[in-house]
Design a protein around this motif. Structure first.
Motif, PDB file in Angstrom:
ATOM      1  N   LEU A 194       0.862  -1.178   0.000  1.00 32.84           N
ATOM      2  CA  LEU A 194       0.000   0.000   0.000  1.00 32.84           C
ATOM      3  C   LEU A 194       0.899   1.229   0.000  1.00 32.84           C
ATOM      4  CD1 LEU A 194      -2.574  -1.328   2.566  1.00 32.84           C
ATOM      5  CD2 LEU A 194      -3.011  -0.877   0.146  1.00 32.84           C
ATOM      6  N   ASP A 195       0.799   1.988  -1.076  1.00 30.46           N
ATOM      7  CA  ASP A 195       1.738   3.095  -1.300  1.00 30.46           C
ATOM      8  C   ASP A 195       1.162   4.399  -0.761  1.00 30.46           C
ATOM      9  OD1 ASP A 195       3.802   4.660  -2.138  1.00 30.46           O
ATOM     10  OD2 ASP A 195       3.471   4.364  -4.280  1.00 30.46           O
ATOM     11  N   LEU A 196       1.836   4.951   0.242  1.00 29.90           N
ATOM     12  CA  LEU A 196       1.492   6.280   0.741  1.00 29.90           C
ATOM     13  C   LEU A 196       2.370   7.354   0.117  1.00 29.90           C
ATOM     14  CD1 LEU A 196       1.152   5.621   4.599  1.00 29.90           C
ATOM     15  CD2 LEU A 196      -0.706   5.895   2.930  1.00 29.90           C
ATOM     16  N   GLU A 197       3.380   6.949  -0.657  1.00 26.05           N
ATOM     17  CA  GLU A 197       4.378   7.905  -1.138  1.00 26.05           C
ATOM     18  C   GLU A 197       4.032   8.419  -2.537  1.00 26.05           C
ATOM     19  OE1 GLU A 197       9.198   8.384  -1.747  1.00 26.05           O
ATOM     20  OE2 GLU A 197       8.137   6.611  -2.413  1.00 26.05           O
ATOM     21  N   ASP A 198       4.784   7.999  -3.553  1.00 19.62           N
ATOM     22  CA  ASP A 198       4.708   8.617  -4.878  1.00 19.62           C
ATOM     23  C   ASP A 198       3.337   8.516  -5.533  1.00 19.62           C
ATOM     24  OD1 ASP A 198       7.318   9.363  -4.656  1.00 19.62           O
ATOM     25  OD2 ASP A 198       8.117   7.785  -5.951  1.00 19.62           O
ATOM     26  N   ALA A 199       2.595   7.433  -5.259  1.00 17.14           N
ATOM     27  CA  ALA A 199       1.331   7.217  -5.964  1.00 17.14           C
ATOM     28  C   ALA A 199       0.174   8.044  -5.415  1.00 17.14           C
ATOM     29  CB  ALA A 199       0.963   5.734  -5.911  1.00 17.14           C
ATOM     30  N   VAL A 200       0.371   8.704  -4.289  1.00 16.13           N
ATOM     31  CA  VAL A 200      -0.733   9.410  -3.627  1.00 16.13           C
ATOM     32  C   VAL A 200      -0.523  10.924  -3.730  1.00 16.13           C
ATOM     33  CG1 VAL A 200      -1.983   9.715  -1.457  1.00 16.13           C
ATOM     34  CG2 VAL A 200      -0.987   7.484  -2.016  1.00 16.13           C
ATOM     35  N   PRO A 201      -1.504  11.660  -4.268  1.00 18.77           N
ATOM     36  CA  PRO A 201      -1.384  13.115  -4.320  1.00 18.77           C
ATOM     37  C   PRO A 201      -1.229  13.709  -2.921  1.00 18.77           C
ATOM     38  CG  PRO A 201      -3.236  12.357  -5.656  1.00 18.77           C
ATOM     39  CD  PRO A 201      -2.761  11.179  -4.856  1.00 18.77           C
ATOM     40  N   GLU A 202      -0.519  14.801  -2.820  1.00 18.06           N
ATOM     41  CA  GLU A 202      -0.244  15.420  -1.527  1.00 18.06           C
ATOM     42  C   GLU A 202      -1.522  15.686  -0.740  1.00 18.06           C
ATOM     43  OE1 GLU A 202       2.070  16.696   1.522  1.00 18.06           O
ATOM     44  OE2 GLU A 202       2.809  15.879  -0.371  1.00 18.06           O
ATOM     45  N   ALA A 203      -2.562  16.143  -1.411  1.00 15.79           N
ATOM     46  CA  ALA A 203      -3.802  16.492  -0.724  1.00 15.79           C
ATOM     47  C   ALA A 203      -4.522  15.278  -0.139  1.00 15.79           C
ATOM     48  CB  ALA A 203      -4.739  17.226  -1.687  1.00 15.79           C
ATOM     49  N   GLU A 204      -4.168  14.078  -0.591  1.00 17.82           N
ATOM     50  CA  GLU A 204      -4.869  12.877  -0.128  1.00 17.82           C
ATOM     51  C   GLU A 204      -4.015  11.989   0.774  1.00 17.82           C
ATOM     52  OE1 GLU A 204      -7.464  10.932  -2.990  1.00 17.82           O
ATOM     53  OE2 GLU A 204      -6.853  12.412  -4.489  1.00 17.82           O
ATOM     54  N   LYS A 205      -2.815  12.412   1.081  1.00 19.42           N
ATOM     55  CA  LYS A 205      -1.916  11.573   1.870  1.00 19.42           C
ATOM     56  C   LYS A 205      -2.435  11.324   3.288  1.00 19.42           C
ATOM     57  CE  LYS A 205       2.466  12.490  -0.541  1.00 19.42           C
ATOM     58  NZ  LYS A 205       2.832  11.091  -0.872  1.00 19.42           N
ATOM     59  N   SER A 206      -2.930  12.347   3.945  1.00 16.50           N
ATOM     60  CA  SER A 206      -3.410  12.165   5.322  1.00 16.50           C
ATOM     61  C   SER A 206      -4.603  11.217   5.369  1.00 16.50           C
ATOM     62  CB  SER A 206      -3.779  13.513   5.939  1.00 16.50           C
ATOM     63  OG  SER A 206      -2.628  14.315   6.092  1.00 16.50           O
ATOM     64  N   ALA A 207      -5.525  11.368   4.425  1.00 16.57           N
ATOM     65  CA  ALA A 207      -6.698  10.488   4.396  1.00 16.57           C
ATOM     66  C   ALA A 207      -6.290   9.051   4.095  1.00 16.57           C
ATOM     67  CB  ALA A 207      -7.691  10.987   3.351  1.00 16.57           C
ATOM     68  N   ARG A 209      -3.474   7.652   4.872  1.00 14.03           N
ATOM     69  CA  ARG A 209      -2.881   7.115   6.113  1.00 14.03           C
ATOM     70  C   ARG A 209      -3.970   6.760   7.119  1.00 14.03           C
ATOM     71  NH1 ARG A 209      -0.279  11.515   9.533  1.00 14.03           N
ATOM     72  NH2 ARG A 209       1.526  11.441   8.151  1.00 14.03           N
ATOM     73  N   ASP A 210      -4.942   7.638   7.299  1.00 13.01           N
ATOM     74  CA  ASP A 210      -6.012   7.388   8.260  1.00 13.01           C
ATOM     75  C   ASP A 210      -6.844   6.167   7.886  1.00 13.01           C
ATOM     76  OD1 ASP A 210      -5.152   9.631   9.611  1.00 13.01           O
ATOM     77  OD2 ASP A 210      -6.717  10.951   8.804  1.00 13.01           O
ATOM     78  N   GLY A 211      -6.893   5.869   6.589  1.00 11.69           N
ATOM     79  CA  GLY A 211      -7.703   4.741   6.133  1.00 11.69           C
ATOM     80  C   GLY A 211      -6.994   3.401   6.166  1.00 11.69           C
ATOM     81  N   LEU A 212      -5.761   3.361   6.657  1.00 17.43           N
ATOM     82  CA  LEU A 212      -4.990   2.114   6.616  1.00 17.43           C
ATOM     83  C   LEU A 212      -5.644   0.937   7.332  1.00 17.43           C
ATOM     84  CD1 LEU A 212      -1.280   3.304   6.960  1.00 17.43           C
ATOM     85  CD2 LEU A 212      -2.363   2.255   4.959  1.00 17.43           C
ATOM     86  N   PRO A 213      -6.282   1.112   8.500  1.00 11.96           N
ATOM     87  CA  PRO A 213      -6.895  -0.063   9.136  1.00 11.96           C
ATOM     88  C   PRO A 213      -7.892  -0.788   8.228  1.00 11.96           C
ATOM     89  CG  PRO A 213      -6.757   1.730  10.702  1.00 11.96           C
ATOM     90  CD  PRO A 213      -6.373   2.306   9.374  1.00 11.96           C
ATOM     91  N   ALA A 214      -8.781  -0.041   7.585  1.00 10.08           N
ATOM     92  CA  ALA A 214      -9.762  -0.663   6.694  1.00 10.08           C
ATOM     93  C   ALA A 214      -9.103  -1.169   5.424  1.00 10.08           C
ATOM     94  CB  ALA A 214     -10.863   0.341   6.349  1.00 10.08           C
ATOM     95  N   THR A 215      -8.126  -0.418   4.927  1.00  9.17           N
ATOM     96  CA  THR A 215      -7.459  -0.796   3.682  1.00  9.17           C
ATOM     97  C   THR A 215      -6.688  -2.096   3.855  1.00  9.17           C
ATOM     98  OG1 THR A 215      -7.248   1.537   3.097  1.00  9.17           O
ATOM     99  CG2 THR A 215      -5.873  -0.013   1.903  1.00  9.17           C
ATOM    100  N   ILE A 216      -5.938  -2.218   4.947  1.00 12.40           N
ATOM    101  CA  ILE A 216      -5.175  -3.435   5.196  1.00 12.40           C
ATOM    102  C   ILE A 216      -6.113  -4.626   5.381  1.00 12.40           C
ATOM    103  CG2 ILE A 216      -3.692  -4.580   6.897  1.00 12.40           C
ATOM    104  CD1 ILE A 216      -2.217  -1.891   7.177  1.00 12.40           C
ATOM    105  N   ALA A 217      -7.204  -4.419   6.090  1.00 13.10           N
ATOM    106  CA  ALA A 217      -8.170  -5.506   6.262  1.00 13.10           C
ATOM    107  C   ALA A 217      -8.713  -5.972   4.914  1.00 13.10           C
ATOM    108  CB  ALA A 217      -9.307  -5.052   7.169  1.00 13.10           C
ATOM    109  N   SER A 218      -8.894  -5.038   3.989  1.00 16.82           N
ATOM    110  CA  SER A 218      -9.440  -5.376   2.673  1.00 16.82           C
ATOM    111  C   SER A 218      -8.443  -6.168   1.834  1.00 16.82           C
ATOM    112  CB  SER A 218      -9.843  -4.098   1.935  1.00 16.82           C
ATOM    113  OG  SER A 218     -10.275  -4.390   0.617  1.00 16.82           O
ATOM    114  N   VAL A 219      -7.207  -5.705   1.747  1.00 19.66           N
ATOM    115  CA  VAL A 219      -6.260  -6.315   0.811  1.00 19.66           C
ATOM    116  C   VAL A 219      -5.716  -7.650   1.311  1.00 19.66           C
ATOM    117  CG1 VAL A 219      -5.611  -4.061  -0.085  1.00 19.66           C
ATOM    118  CG2 VAL A 219      -4.191  -5.112   1.694  1.00 19.66           C
TER     119      VAL A 219
END
Length: 273
Positions: A30-43, A45-55
């Motif tokens: 799950l890429d928080l770096e280059d693939a994520v626009p600056e404006a969406e980085k915080s969101a 990161r905050d969504g990682l619990p649900a995202t990790i559970a999904s993948v």
């Protein structure tokens, strides 16, 4: 843990996240770096619990590529709390920085009752390449990975297989010298359209002892899974080697070639023993 294929998925993209568990990859990054626009980085990161559970629904491991700079520590802690298998550390250069990041995670891991979160150190510039063994020596580092595009940008080069071969092998040998995993192909992963060339690159990397590779498109996953897995012929050979070894207390010959301790170790590794 098998890590033949590690598929990058932008951590902010619901469309890609929703199907990531269907791709057959051994791991999702799950890429928080280059693939994520600056404006969406915080969101993201905050969504990682649900995202990790999904993948991870189909059993894939979940790694998180964190940002560099001011976001790095908070990204790492958030990924740890969300249950990430491990972290990809971009632009790793200084073993002391990796140790400091590990120090930031220890109280969080202790509170969660989880084991130390392993790191994959990403080598992305010439200085890091020359210091790759020192980076591999860090206890938290489980693997080294090479960032071809960033590296050639830093050197003013072009990411062709010929240009990448020496630095990638240098990093590969640094990882193996310290008993760590080595992830990569002897070419850039940016060109994923030529699947026949990708299959040849996976076979070549496996022959050199690479353990697996990252990819940016789902079409590469089955190719990497096959390319880094033992072939039927290899498994048959390894089985015959070990069967003969049980009846011998010294070196012996098989198919006209000598079998001694290093060859036995190779056979065991092929069979996952």
């Amino acid at each position: 843990m098998k890590l033949r294929s590690l598929l990058y998925v932008p951590a902010h993209s619901e469309r890609f996240i929703a199907r990531a568990h269907e791709r057959g990859a051994d791991a999702i990054i799950l890429d928080l770096e280059d693939a994520v626009p600056e404006a969406e980085k915080s969101a993201a990161r905050d969504g990682l619990p649900a995202t990790i559970a999904s993948v991870t629904r189909s059993g894939a491991a979940a790694y998180v590529r964190i940002n560099t700079g001011a976001r790095q520590r908070d990204d790492a802690i958030a990924a740890c709390r969300a249950g990430a298998t491990g972290l990809f550390i971009p632009k790793a250069r200084d073993p002391r920085a990796l140790e400091a990041l590990a120090g930031s995670l220890r109280p969080v891991e202790h509170a969660l009752g989880r084991a130390p979160t392993p790191f994959v150190a990403m080598i992305e510039d010439p200085a890091a390449m020359l210091d790759a063994r020192a980076l591999a020596r860090v206890q938290r580092v489980m693997a080294l990975s090479f960032g071809a595009e960033d590296f050639t940008t830093a050197t003013g080069g072009t990411p062709t297989p010929e240009v990448l071969r020496f630095p990638k092998l240098t990093v590969h040998y640094a990882a193996k010298a310290e008993g760590k995993l080595s992830l990569g192909l002897l070419q850039s992963i940016a060109d994923y359209s030529d699947l026949e060339a990708l299959a040849a690159a996976a076979r070549e990397a496996k022959a050199h002892g690479f353990d697996g590779a990252t990819c940016i498109h789902p079409s590469a996953v089955p190719i990497l899974n096959e390319g880094f897995a033992p072939t039927e012929a290899e498994r048959d050979w390894a089985g015959r080697v070990l069967a003969l070894a049980e009846r011998s207390d010294a070196a012996f010959a098989l198919d006209g070639r000598m079998v001694d301790a290093p060859v036995l170790a190779r056979a065991r590794r092929i069979l996952g023993l």
